[in-house]
Design a protein around this motif. Structure first.
Motif, PDB file in Angstrom:
ATOM      1  N   GLN A  75      -3.780  -1.864  12.854  1.00 43.98           N
ATOM      2  CA  GLN A  75      -4.735  -2.655  13.629  1.00 43.98           C
ATOM      3  C   GLN A  75      -4.125  -4.020  13.920  1.00 43.98           C
ATOM      4  OE1 GLN A  75      -8.937  -1.064  12.118  1.00 43.98           O
ATOM      5  NE2 GLN A  75      -7.750  -1.959  10.455  1.00 43.98           N
ATOM      6  N   GLU A  76      -4.905  -5.078  13.882  1.00 44.17           N
ATOM      7  CA  GLU A  76      -4.431  -6.420  14.250  1.00 44.17           C
ATOM      8  C   GLU A  76      -3.255  -6.901  13.412  1.00 44.17           C
ATOM      9  OE1 GLU A  76      -8.871  -6.242  15.162  1.00 44.17           O
ATOM     10  OE2 GLU A  76      -7.583  -5.672  13.486  1.00 44.17           O
ATOM     11  N   GLU A  77      -3.216  -6.570  12.135  1.00 45.18           N
ATOM     12  CA  GLU A  77      -2.130  -7.023  11.264  1.00 45.18           C
ATOM     13  C   GLU A  77      -0.891  -6.138  11.350  1.00 45.18           C
ATOM     14  OE1 GLU A  77      -3.136  -7.653   7.183  1.00 45.18           O
ATOM     15  OE2 GLU A  77      -4.790  -9.001   7.656  1.00 45.18           O
ATOM     16  N   GLY A  78      -0.979  -5.028  12.061  1.00 43.57           N
ATOM     17  CA  GLY A  78       0.127  -4.094  12.110  1.00 43.57           C
ATOM     18  C   GLY A  78       0.153  -3.218  10.876  1.00 43.57           C
ATOM     19  N   CYS A  79       1.235  -2.483  10.726  1.00 47.66           N
ATOM     20  CA  CYS A  79       1.394  -1.579   9.586  1.00 47.66           C
ATOM     21  C   CYS A  79       2.859  -1.625   9.164  1.00 47.66           C
ATOM     22  CB  CYS A  79       0.996  -0.158   9.977  1.00 47.66           C
ATOM     23  SG  CYS A  79       1.101   1.036   8.635  1.00 47.66           S
ATOM     24  N   ALA A  80       3.095  -1.844   7.880  1.00 48.18           N
ATOM     25  CA  ALA A  80       4.461  -1.861   7.369  1.00 48.18           C
ATOM     26  C   ALA A  80       5.093  -0.486   7.595  1.00 48.18           C
ATOM     27  CB  ALA A  80       4.466  -2.215   5.884  1.00 48.18           C
ATOM     28  N   THR A  81       6.321  -0.474   8.048  1.00 45.94           N
ATOM     29  CA  THR A  81       7.002   0.779   8.350  1.00 45.94           C
ATOM     30  C   THR A  81       7.068   1.700   7.140  1.00 45.94           C
ATOM     31  OG1 THR A  81       8.310  -0.346  10.032  1.00 45.94           O
ATOM     32  CG2 THR A  81       9.123   1.774   9.268  1.00 45.94           C
ATOM     33  N   LYS A  82       7.369   1.153   5.961  1.00 43.88           N
ATOM     34  CA  LYS A  82       7.451   2.018   4.783  1.00 43.88           C
ATOM     35  C   LYS A  82       6.088   2.610   4.429  1.00 43.88           C
ATOM     36  CE  LYS A  82       7.215  -1.218   0.873  1.00 43.88           C
ATOM     37  NZ  LYS A  82       7.961  -1.674  -0.303  1.00 43.88           N
ATOM     38  N   THR A  83       5.020   1.921   4.759  1.00 44.81           N
ATOM     39  CA  THR A  83       3.677   2.451   4.507  1.00 44.81           C
ATOM     40  C   THR A  83       3.358   3.559   5.493  1.00 44.81           C
ATOM     41  OG1 THR A  83       3.009   0.334   3.610  1.00 44.81           O
ATOM     42  CG2 THR A  83       1.238   1.803   4.320  1.00 44.81           C
ATOM     43  N   LEU A  84       3.739   3.377   6.726  1.00 45.01           N
ATOM     44  CA  LEU A  84       3.558   4.416   7.734  1.00 45.01           C
ATOM     45  C   LEU A  84       4.318   5.678   7.332  1.00 45.01           C
ATOM     46  CD1 LEU A  84       2.313   5.112  10.486  1.00 45.01           C
ATOM     47  CD2 LEU A  84       4.372   4.188  11.538  1.00 45.01           C
ATOM     48  N   ILE A  85       5.538   5.528   6.891  1.00 44.93           N
ATOM     49  CA  ILE A  85       6.357   6.669   6.483  1.00 44.93           C
ATOM     50  C   ILE A  85       5.782   7.354   5.243  1.00 44.93           C
ATOM     51  CG2 ILE A  85       8.633   7.301   5.557  1.00 44.93           C
ATOM     52  CD1 ILE A  85       9.784   5.166   7.508  1.00 44.93           C
ATOM     53  N   ALA A  86       5.174   6.590   4.349  1.00 39.72           N
ATOM     54  CA  ALA A  86       4.612   7.143   3.111  1.00 39.72           C
ATOM     55  C   ALA A  86       3.291   7.880   3.336  1.00 39.72           C
ATOM     56  CB  ALA A  86       4.400   6.027   2.089  1.00 39.72           C
ATOM     57  N   SER A  87       2.686   7.717   4.501  1.00 45.94           N
ATOM     58  CA  SER A  87       1.364   8.287   4.759  1.00 45.94           C
ATOM     59  C   SER A  87       1.435   9.739   5.219  1.00 45.94           C
ATOM     60  CB  SER A  87       0.635   7.456   5.822  1.00 45.94           C
ATOM     61  OG  SER A  87       1.258   7.610   7.090  1.00 45.94           O
ATOM     62  N   ASP A  88       0.302  10.433   5.065  1.00 48.35           N
ATOM     63  CA  ASP A  88       0.160  11.786   5.598  1.00 48.35           C
ATOM     64  C   ASP A  88      -0.352  11.752   7.030  1.00 48.35           C
ATOM     65  OD1 ASP A  88       0.738  13.355   3.140  1.00 48.35           O
ATOM     66  OD2 ASP A  88      -1.028  12.291   2.400  1.00 48.35           O
ATOM     67  N   ASP A 101       0.810  -1.223   0.000  1.00 49.49           N
ATOM     68  CA  ASP A 101       0.000   0.000   0.000  1.00 49.49           C
ATOM     69  C   ASP A 101       0.847   1.279   0.000  1.00 49.49           C
ATOM     70  OD1 ASP A 101      -2.480  -1.402   0.151  1.00 49.49           O
ATOM     71  OD2 ASP A 101      -2.161  -1.675   2.303  1.00 49.49           O
ATOM     72  N   ALA A 102       2.143   1.159   0.227  1.00 50.90           N
ATOM     73  CA  ALA A 102       2.988   2.343   0.416  1.00 50.90           C
ATOM     74  C   ALA A 102       2.953   3.295  -0.779  1.00 50.90           C
ATOM     75  CB  ALA A 102       4.424   1.935   0.729  1.00 50.90           C
ATOM     76  N   LEU A 103       3.127   2.796  -1.983  1.00 49.02           N
ATOM     77  CA  LEU A 103       3.138   3.666  -3.168  1.00 49.02           C
ATOM     78  C   LEU A 103       1.789   4.337  -3.376  1.00 49.02           C
ATOM     79  CD1 LEU A 103       5.184   1.541  -5.757  1.00 49.02           C
ATOM     80  CD2 LEU A 103       5.951   3.531  -4.427  1.00 49.02           C
ATOM     81  N   MET A 104       0.710   3.606  -3.123  1.00 54.95           N
ATOM     82  CA  MET A 104      -0.637   4.147  -3.258  1.00 54.95           C
ATOM     83  C   MET A 104      -0.844   5.313  -2.284  1.00 54.95           C
ATOM     84  SD  MET A 104      -4.233   2.058  -2.721  1.00 54.95           S
ATOM     85  CE  MET A 104      -4.042   1.661  -0.969  1.00 54.95           C
ATOM     86  N   LEU A 105      -0.420   5.145  -1.035  1.00 55.86           N
ATOM     87  CA  LEU A 105      -0.578   6.196  -0.036  1.00 55.86           C
ATOM     88  C   LEU A 105       0.299   7.398  -0.352  1.00 55.86           C
ATOM     89  CD1 LEU A 105      -2.087   3.951   1.473  1.00 55.86           C
ATOM     90  CD2 LEU A 105      -0.950   4.697   3.552  1.00 55.86           C
ATOM     91  N   GLU A 106       1.509   7.134  -0.781  1.00 57.72           N
ATOM     92  CA  GLU A 106       2.436   8.212  -1.100  1.00 57.72           C
ATOM     93  C   GLU A 106       1.924   9.047  -2.279  1.00 57.72           C
ATOM     94  OE1 GLU A 106       7.171   8.429  -1.364  1.00 57.72           O
ATOM     95  OE2 GLU A 106       6.287   7.035  -2.799  1.00 57.72           O
TER      96      GLU A 106
END
Length: 156
Positions: A118-131, A103-108
């Motif tokens: 949530q239960e599955e966690g969040c990939a660090t690169k996706t967290l960094i790519a988010s606003d 999801d990282a590129l989509m969010l970025e």
């Protein structure tokens, strides 16, 4: 359309809500409680899209209805497929929500990228790519329904 004014930044003019499925609106292939009713309410302002690799094979049964566009992607280059989907819609008119590495590129790329942990966690690169990031999909959807919450978080 959902318009969100962000002091110190451009006003967001959103037309599409693009959501990952597993880990975002669903856990173990089952949509979380209250999510569909909130999405139905948001569909008055935004076109709702779910894009997924459909790990559990349940997205069509769980999200059936005329207010959600479902897209199942292939197993290769999933991050690029999701980004291309947002690009095709017009990235500057999209809010994208996800948690996985794919999801990282989509969010970025989206005008507003939101990570959810949530239960599955969040990939660090996706967290960094988010606003923005939230602890639940319910909080994400509530913030879109009450968009001054987003204004308060993103103001400069």
């Amino acid at each position: 359309m959902l318009q969100i004014e962000i002091p110190g930044n451009e006003t967001l003019q959103l037309q599409h809500l693009v959501l990952d499925y597993n880990g975002t609106i669903a856990c173990d292939g089952m949509v979380k409680p209250n999510v569909l009713s909130k999405l139905r309410e948001l569909s008055q302002q935004l076109q709702i899209h779910v894009i997924t690799a459909d790990t559990h094979g349940s997205v069509h049964a769980a999200c059936s209805g005329n207010f959600i566009q479902i897209t199942v992607i292939g197993q290769r280059d999933q991050d690029r497929q999701k980004k291309a989907y947002v690009d095709q819609l017009g990235a500057q008119s999209c809010v994208a929500v996800g948690n996985g590495s794919n999801d990282a590129l989509m969010l970025e790329n989206a005008a507003l990228g939101i990570a959810v942990m949530q239960e599955e966690g969040c990939a660090t690169k996706t967290l960094i790519a988010s606003d923005l990031s939230f602890g639940s999909i319910e909080d994400v959807l509530d913030s879109l329904l009450k968009s001054k919450r987003i204004t308060a978080s993103l103001r400069n």
